[in-house]
Design an enzyme around this catalytic site. Structure first.
Site, short mmCIF file in Angstrom:
data_model
loop_
_atom_site.label_atom_id
_atom_site.label_comp_id
_atom_site.label_asym_id
_atom_site.label_seq_id
_atom_site.Cartn_x
_atom_site.Cartn_y
_atom_site.Cartn_z
N SER A 1 0.84 -1.20 0.00
CA SER A 1 0.00 0.00 0.00
C SER A 1 0.88 1.24 0.00
O SER A 1 2.05 1.19 0.42
CB SER A 1 -0.89 -0.01 1.26
N TYR B 1 -1.83 -1.29 10.65
CA TYR B 1 -1.94 -1.63 9.23
C TYR B 1 -0.76 -1.04 8.46
O TYR B 1 -0.10 -1.72 7.65
CB TYR B 1 -3.25 -1.11 8.66
#
Length: 253
Positions: free
Chosen positions: A148, A161
């Site tokens: 990401s 995360y």
């Protein structure tokens, strides 16, 4: 063309591919897109009902319910898949969990942190290790880790995360160094904010999951080691020339 000539099916552009997190979102879109290209898919996910629904949409998709948070079962899972599908050649680690909240939010506990770390980071590492002997025995093979933009700069309400994606990105780079010169290619697919159940109700300008899947596969077929998808294509330049701006942009993603 001779009317009696039987057209031969085109060979699949990739060997049989595992897609984790295939129950919904990017994983589901990946499974469907790969199958549409003639690639056999082993679709892994926790939701057996959704997986069966997915498999019903294309004959090349095989549903395989599995919970990757059960780290101790991953070695056996890998052995079972290889025994069933010895033509397996690509592994796409897409499964992920994001708890969109602050570390001091009430109700966010150690079990939530453990699950997030296990699914996002430990499972891809363990699953790769378990399948590596098989993949190294193939003439061509590939491991794809879906990371990401948050691996480059953290989101304010997704500390764990962001940390797991940064860890997965570094693992990808380390594995690539280890396997240099081997038959196994290692790819980092960097995602922007994508419209999935995980991101429901937040963010603007989200990339449709189908477009994210198509871009990932296109980059894979083009032989790229780093695939920056959608708005994530600006991340390398921003990180180099305007890291403060990138950090501010991603804090509230």
């Amino acid at each position: 063309m001779n009317p009696h000539t039987v057209e031969q099916p085109r060979p699949a552009p990739l060997p049989r591919t595992i897609v984790t997190g295939a129950s919904s979102g990017i994983g589901r879109a990946l499974a469907l897109h790969l199958a549409s290209l003639g690639v056999p898919v082993v679709a892994l996910g926790r939701d057996a009902v959704r997986l069966q629904s997915l498999a019903a949409q294309h004959q090349l998709i095989h549903a395989w319910p599995a919970d990757l948070a059960r780290i101790g079962e991953i070695d056996a899972l890998a052995q079972q898949i290889v025994a069933r599908f010895p033509d397996l050649g690509v592994l796409i680690h897409n499964a992920g969990i994001q708890h969109d909240l602050r570390m001091d939010d009430t109700g966010y506990g150690s079990a939530d942190i453990q699950q997030e770390v296990d699914v996002n980071l430990v499972a891809p590492i363990a699953f790769t290790r378990a399948l590596l002997p098989h993949l190294q025995g193939r003439r061509q093979a590939c491991v794809v880790n879906v990371t990401s933009a948050l691996a480059h700069a953290p989101k304010r309400t997704a500390a764990v995360y962001s940390a797991t994606k940064a860890g997965l990105r570094l693992f990808t780079q380390a594995l690539r160094v280890q396997l240099r010169g081997s038959s196994v290619r290692v790819v980092d697919a960097v995602m922007p904010l994508v419209d999935t159940p995980m991101t429901q109700g937040r963010g603007r300008g989200k990339l449709p999951a189908e477009q994210a899947a198509q871009a990932l596969v296109a980059g894979l077929l083009a032989g790229r080691a780093e695939i920056h998808i959608g708005k994530a294509r600006w991340v390398p330049a921003l990180q180099r020339w305007a890291p403060g701006l990138l950090a501010r942009m991603l804090q509230n993603a």
